[in-house]
Enzyme design. Structure first.
Site, PDB file in Angstrom:
ATOM      1  N   TRP A 146      -5.594  -4.475   3.809  1.00  0.00           N
ATOM      2  CA  TRP A 146      -4.251  -5.196   4.540  1.00  0.00           C
ATOM      3  C   TRP A 146      -3.205  -5.870   3.613  1.00  0.00           C
ATOM      4  O   TRP A 146      -2.179  -6.529   3.997  1.00  0.00           O
ATOM      5  CB  TRP A 146      -4.659  -6.072   5.592  1.00  0.00           C
ATOM      6  CG  TRP A 146      -5.719  -7.010   5.523  1.00  0.00           C
ATOM      7  CD1 TRP A 146      -6.996  -6.530   5.748  1.00  0.00           C
ATOM      8  CD2 TRP A 146      -5.754  -8.178   4.873  1.00  0.00           C
ATOM      9  NE1 TRP A 146      -7.683  -7.982   5.444  1.00  0.00           N
ATOM     10  CE2 TRP A 146      -6.825  -8.758   4.741  1.00  0.00           C
ATOM     11  CE3 TRP A 146      -4.807  -9.170   4.100  1.00  0.00           C
ATOM     12  CZ2 TRP A 146      -7.248 -10.042   4.347  1.00  0.00           C
ATOM     13  CZ3 TRP A 146      -5.019 -10.188   3.502  1.00  0.00           C
ATOM     14  CH2 TRP A 146      -6.107 -10.597   3.539  1.00  0.00           C
ATOM     15  N   ASN A 147      -3.717  -6.402   2.147  1.00  0.00           N
ATOM     16  CA  ASN A 147      -3.139  -7.029   1.491  1.00  0.00           C
ATOM     17  C   ASN A 147      -1.516  -6.287   0.792  1.00  0.00           C
ATOM     18  O   ASN A 147      -0.445  -6.958   0.926  1.00  0.00           O
ATOM     19  CB  ASN A 147      -3.594  -7.859   0.489  1.00  0.00           C
ATOM     20  CG  ASN A 147      -4.334  -7.033  -0.561  1.00  0.00           C
ATOM     21  OD1 ASN A 147      -4.698  -5.600  -0.210  1.00  0.00           O
ATOM     22  ND2 ASN A 147      -4.805  -7.355  -1.560  1.00  0.00           N
TER      23      ASN A 147
ATOM     24  N   PRO B  10      -5.334   3.394   6.922  1.00  0.00           N
ATOM     25  CA  PRO B  10      -5.004   2.106   6.546  1.00  0.00           C
ATOM     26  C   PRO B  10      -5.894   0.884   7.413  1.00  0.00           C
ATOM     27  O   PRO B  10      -6.725   1.504   8.379  1.00  0.00           O
ATOM     28  CB  PRO B  10      -3.447   1.790   7.180  1.00  0.00           C
ATOM     29  CG  PRO B  10      -3.361   2.906   8.090  1.00  0.00           C
ATOM     30  CD  PRO B  10      -4.311   3.893   7.832  1.00  0.00           C
TER      31      PRO B  10
ATOM     32  N   SER C 125     -13.015  -4.923   0.496  1.00  0.00           N
ATOM     33  CA  SER C 125     -14.162  -6.050   0.048  1.00  0.00           C
ATOM     34  C   SER C 125     -15.420  -5.617  -0.403  1.00  0.00           C
ATOM     35  O   SER C 125     -15.723  -4.196  -0.401  1.00  0.00           O
ATOM     36  CB  SER C 125     -14.371  -6.865   1.319  1.00  0.00           C
ATOM     37  OG  SER C 125     -15.156  -6.039   2.197  1.00  0.00           O
TER      38      SER C 125
ATOM     39  N   GLU D 251     -12.431  -0.211  -5.355  1.00  0.00           N
ATOM     40  CA  GLU D 251     -11.645  -1.206  -5.804  1.00  0.00           C
ATOM     41  C   GLU D 251     -12.129  -2.349  -4.960  1.00  0.00           C
ATOM     42  O   GLU D 251     -11.529  -2.248  -3.833  1.00  0.00           O
ATOM     43  CB  GLU D 251     -10.296  -0.738  -5.982  1.00  0.00           C
ATOM     44  CG  GLU D 251      -9.820   0.346  -6.801  1.00  0.00           C
ATOM     45  CD  GLU D 251      -9.870  -0.132  -8.263  1.00  0.00           C
ATOM     46  OE1 GLU D 251     -10.106  -1.318  -8.546  1.00  0.00           O
ATOM     47  OE2 GLU D 251      -9.630   0.508  -9.233  1.00  0.00           O
TER      48      GLU D 251
ATOM     49  N   CYS E 227      -6.646  -8.960  -4.914  1.00  0.00           N
ATOM     50  CA  CYS E 227      -7.775  -9.032  -5.487  1.00  0.00           C
ATOM     51  C   CYS E 227      -7.852  -9.626  -6.827  1.00  0.00           C
ATOM     52  O   CYS E 227      -9.066 -10.277  -7.202  1.00  0.00           O
ATOM     53  CB  CYS E 227      -7.952  -7.582  -5.425  1.00  0.00           C
ATOM     54  SG  CYS E 227      -6.920  -6.528  -6.123  1.00  0.00           S
TER      55      CYS E 227
ATOM     56  N   GLU F  24      -8.600   3.049 -11.074  1.00  0.00           N
ATOM     57  CA  GLU F  24      -7.457   3.657 -10.437  1.00  0.00           C
ATOM     58  C   GLU F  24      -6.355   3.390 -11.759  1.00  0.00           C
ATOM     59  O   GLU F  24      -6.294   2.390 -12.674  1.00  0.00           O
ATOM     60  CB  GLU F  24      -6.860   3.067  -9.380  1.00  0.00           C
ATOM     61  CG  GLU F  24      -7.963   3.277  -8.208  1.00  0.00           C
ATOM     62  CD  GLU F  24      -7.117   3.036  -6.739  1.00  0.00           C
ATOM     63  OE1 GLU F  24      -7.094   1.621  -6.338  1.00  0.00           O
ATOM     64  OE2 GLU F  24      -7.213   3.734  -5.846  1.00  0.00           O
TER      65      GLU F  24
HETATM   66  P1  NAD Z   1     -12.369  -4.532   4.088  1.00  0.00           P
HETATM   67  O1  NAD Z   1     -13.431  -4.023   3.321  1.00  0.00           O
HETATM   68  O2  NAD Z   1     -12.699  -5.502   5.348  1.00  0.00           O
HETATM   69  O3  NAD Z   1     -11.506  -3.499   4.815  1.00  0.00           O
HETATM   70  C1  NAD Z   1     -11.017  -2.445   3.953  1.00  0.00           C
HETATM   71  C2  NAD Z   1     -10.751  -0.998   4.589  1.00  0.00           C
HETATM   72  O4  NAD Z   1     -11.899  -0.665   4.701  1.00  0.00           O
HETATM   73  C3  NAD Z   1     -10.101  -1.422   5.897  1.00  0.00           C
HETATM   74  O5  NAD Z   1      -9.138  -0.096   6.108  1.00  0.00           O
HETATM   75  C4  NAD Z   1     -11.151  -1.063   6.898  1.00  0.00           C
HETATM   76  O6  NAD Z   1     -11.004  -0.616   8.172  1.00  0.00           O
HETATM   77  C5  NAD Z   1     -12.241  -0.275   6.468  1.00  0.00           C
HETATM   78  N1  NAD Z   1     -13.562  -0.302   6.743  1.00  0.00           N
HETATM   79  C6  NAD Z   1     -14.128  -1.371   7.313  1.00  0.00           C
HETATM   80  N2  NAD Z   1     -15.605  -1.031   7.442  1.00  0.00           N
HETATM   81  C7  NAD Z   1     -15.796   0.201   6.996  1.00  0.00           C
HETATM   82  C8  NAD Z   1     -16.915   0.937   6.716  1.00  0.00           C
HETATM   83  N3  NAD Z   1     -18.113   0.657   7.082  1.00  0.00           N
HETATM   84  N4  NAD Z   1     -16.471   2.166   6.145  1.00  0.00           N
HETATM   85  C9  NAD Z   1     -15.449   2.528   5.859  1.00  0.00           C
HETATM   86  N5  NAD Z   1     -14.578   1.931   5.893  1.00  0.00           N
HETATM   87  C10 NAD Z   1     -14.575   0.601   6.535  1.00  0.00           C
HETATM   88  O7  NAD Z   1     -11.173  -5.208   3.293  1.00  0.00           O
HETATM   89  P2  NAD Z   1      -9.793  -6.149   3.705  1.00  0.00           P
HETATM   90  O8  NAD Z   1     -10.393  -7.401   4.284  1.00  0.00           O
HETATM   91  O9  NAD Z   1      -8.991  -5.234   4.246  1.00  0.00           O
HETATM   92  O10 NAD Z   1      -9.259  -6.442   2.184  1.00  0.00           O
HETATM   93  C11 NAD Z   1      -9.629  -7.553   1.567  1.00  0.00           C
HETATM   94  C12 NAD Z   1     -10.588  -7.111   0.298  1.00  0.00           C
HETATM   95  O11 NAD Z   1      -9.945  -6.285  -0.404  1.00  0.00           O
HETATM   96  C13 NAD Z   1     -10.671  -8.291  -0.649  1.00  0.00           C
HETATM   97  O12 NAD Z   1     -11.868  -8.628  -0.984  1.00  0.00           O
HETATM   98  C14 NAD Z   1      -9.884  -8.150  -1.746  1.00  0.00           C
HETATM   99  O13 NAD Z   1     -10.303  -8.680  -3.174  1.00  0.00           O
HETATM  100  C15 NAD Z   1     -10.143  -6.537  -1.747  1.00  0.00           C
HETATM  101  N6  NAD Z   1      -9.065  -5.755  -2.601  1.00  0.00           N
HETATM  102  C16 NAD Z   1      -9.180  -5.191  -3.802  1.00  0.00           C
HETATM  103  C17 NAD Z   1      -8.377  -4.331  -4.516  1.00  0.00           C
HETATM  104  C18 NAD Z   1      -8.779  -3.889  -5.772  1.00  0.00           C
HETATM  105  O14 NAD Z   1      -7.753  -3.083  -6.183  1.00  0.00           O
HETATM  106  N7  NAD Z   1      -9.822  -4.069  -6.489  1.00  0.00           N
HETATM  107  C19 NAD Z   1      -7.078  -4.548  -3.944  1.00  0.00           C
HETATM  108  C20 NAD Z   1      -6.656  -5.151  -2.864  1.00  0.00           C
HETATM  109  C21 NAD Z   1      -7.779  -5.874  -2.109  1.00  0.00           C
END
Ligand code: NAD
Length: 467
Positions: free
Chosen positions: A143-144, A168, A219, A240, A274, A448
């Site tokens: 979501w960021n 998304p 995450s 990622e 991130c 990526e």
């Molecule tokens: P999240 O892991 O909670 O959710 C990310 C996505 O995964 C969402 O679309 C969610 O619906 C989906 N999801 C949730 N559970 C799932 C499952 N069991 N199987 C498949 N999909 C599932 O993360 P968030 O809270 O949306 O984002 C924040 C995190 O993302 C932070 O830790 C941040 O550091 C990381 N992030 C990393 C990068 C990178 O490029 N390394 C970039 C942006 C954010």
């Protein structure tokens, strides 16, 4: 039907039900998004599989279509930015920049060559290594930065000849649904599909038999679930994940020069990046000056609804994240830390949090050891540089880091000792489409961007013929 729709096989599709999307500036549901059914997910994967047959066959058409996609994004800011700000919270101007950024990424991949390499051409054998598309890609985003992070996946996946079903985050579905609707005006039906729903929908995607690749950003905890879910049928995965980036300031740095960069690297996007700076190591002698400088900038931030152009920082994006940041800061303060500025949520509705600079905290405190992902930065003094480097590396994360100094050579030497995917000198957050981005350790799997990111959406095939 909601005002935004899923796109399956090139058509706008309503879902059997919908879910509310909260505006983090008010804490209230401001709009609805479709809740994809299992049957509709099957349809989306079927549409992507059918479309891939024609899509993979014509490379010139793919280039042209991706260039058209880039142009769509260059012109989409006005439509997309208000939708993004209303659900994500970031200032409208930054939302517009995000749409532009997606255009830049799509254009880069439209122009990138898919590599072919002749490895033998002699009297006996002609052998060439070529890159073949994998098939259908399941793409899942956080979501960021919903728009630009989707483009990091759409560009290389489609350029290589794959088709995609994209999901998304349930916190920010509407801007991605609209983005894909706009892109479908210039793409053949079925090449890029989008579905929306909760985390369960993500699980259905990663365990679905059709996709051959999962490209996931989110995450660490979810990334591990994704890897496990993709394992039984050996889907390829790129992950990622999160970070706990350290910035190390060297004793020859000019405090006046580093304060701006460190502040921006920590507080951009309300700290929800991130690869944002999540902890700062500063020489004891420079500690107070650096802390005061960063705190003064943090205190001067105009925090408020991103729709108001006066504001430079929006709210934390969602309630669980707001609660988490509040808890980590409260815990640091209860444990003896000091908030030089900020230290608490902003009174009133919405998920606003005061930009916070913390001192008197160290390893063993959760806000130092874990990813806070919000506008609260611990600054930690050090005496011995080797010790600071060891502490920066003493984590399961390994996304990125930075070193700050007047002596670039010296800083580069220190940066090379960081165990992370990107090591910046005198900057933080410099990202570009040609630059691979990924994490060591639990911060990810694969990269990526750049030709490396494109290769991650391909399989290697050797074409070998005797002469
Ligand atoms: P999240 O892991 O909670 O959710 C990310 C996505 O995964 C969402 O679309 C969610 O619906 C989906 N999801 C949730 N559970 C799932 C499952 N069991 N199987 C498949 N999909 C599932 O993360 P968030 O809270 O949306 O984002 C924040 C995190 O993302 C932070 O830790 C941040 O550091 C990381 N992030 C990393 C990068 C990178 O490029 N390394 C970039 C942006 C954010």
């Amino acid at each position: 039907m909601t005002d935004v729709s899923m796109i399956i096989g090139g058509e706008r599709r309503a879902a059997p039900s919908s879910f509310g999307v909260i505006n983090p500036a008010t804490g209230e549901v401001h709009a609805e998004a479709p809740e994809c059914s299992r049957e509709q997910l099957d349809e989306a994967f079927d549409a992507a599989a059918k479309a891939q047959i024609g899509w993979k066959a014509d490379e010139d058409a793919r280039r042209e279509a991706l260039t058209a996609c880039a142009n769509v994004m260059f012109g989409a800011g006005e439509k997309l930015a208000p939708v993004l700000t209303a659900e994500q919270g970031k200032p409208l101007s930054e939302a517009g920049v995000e749409a532009l950024g997606a255009g830049v990424w799509l254009k880069y991949f439209a122009d990138l060559e898919v590599p072919r390499e002749i490895i033998q051409d002699d009297a006996n054998v002609f052998a060439e290594v070529v890159r073949k598309p994998m098939g259908v890609v399941a793409a899942i985003t956080p979501w960021n930065f919903p728009i630009v992070l989707a483009s990091w996946k759409i560009g290389p996946a489609l350029r290589a000849g794959n088709t995609m079903v994209l999901k998304p985050s349930p916190y920010t579905p509407r801007s991605t649904l609209l983005m894909v609707e706009l892109l479908n005006e210039v793409l053949p039906p079925g090449v890029l599909n989008v579905v929306s729903g909760g985390d369960e929908l993500g699980k259905w995607m990663t365990s679905h038999p059709v996709p051959r690749k999962v490209s996931f950003t989110g995450s660490v905890a979810t990334g591990k679930h994704v890897a496990a879910s993709a394992a039984p049928d050996l889907k390829r995965v790129t992950l990622e994940l999160g970070g706990n980036d350290a910035a190390i300031i060297l004793d020859d740095a000019d405090p006046a020069k580093v304060i701006d960069g460190v502040h921006a690297g920590a507080f951009a996007n309300c700290g929800q990046i991130c690869s944002a700076i999540k902890r700062v190591y500063v020489p004891e002698a420079m500690h107070d000056e650096v802390v005061e400088g960063i705190a003064a900038k943090a205190a001067a931030t105009k925090v408020g609804d991103g729709m108001d152009p006066e504001n430079t920082m929006g709210p934390i994006q969602n309630k669980p994240q707001y609660d988490r940041v509040s808890e980590l800061v409260a815990e640091a303060l209860a444990g003896g830390g000091t908030a030089v500025t900020g230290g608490a949520p902003v009174d009133g509705p919405g998920y606003f949090f005061q930009p916070t600079v913390l001192t008197g905290v160290s390893e063993g405190t959760r806000i130092v050891d874990e990813e806070q992902f919000g506008p609260a930065l611990p600054v930690i003094p050090y005496r011995d540089l080797d010790d600071a480097i060891a502490r920066a590396n003493a984590t399961t994360f390994g996304l990125s880091g930075s070193v700050w100094s007047e002596d670039v050579e010296r800083a580069s030497g220190v940066a090379q000792q960081l165990e992370c995917g990107t090591a910046w000198v005198n900057s933080h957050l410099g990202l570009a489409p040609h630059q691979p981005f990924g994490g060591f350790k639990w911060s990810g799997l694969g990269v990526e961007n750049g030709p490396w990111g494109l290769a991650a959406f391909t399989e290697i095939q050797v074409q070998h013929r005797p002469k």
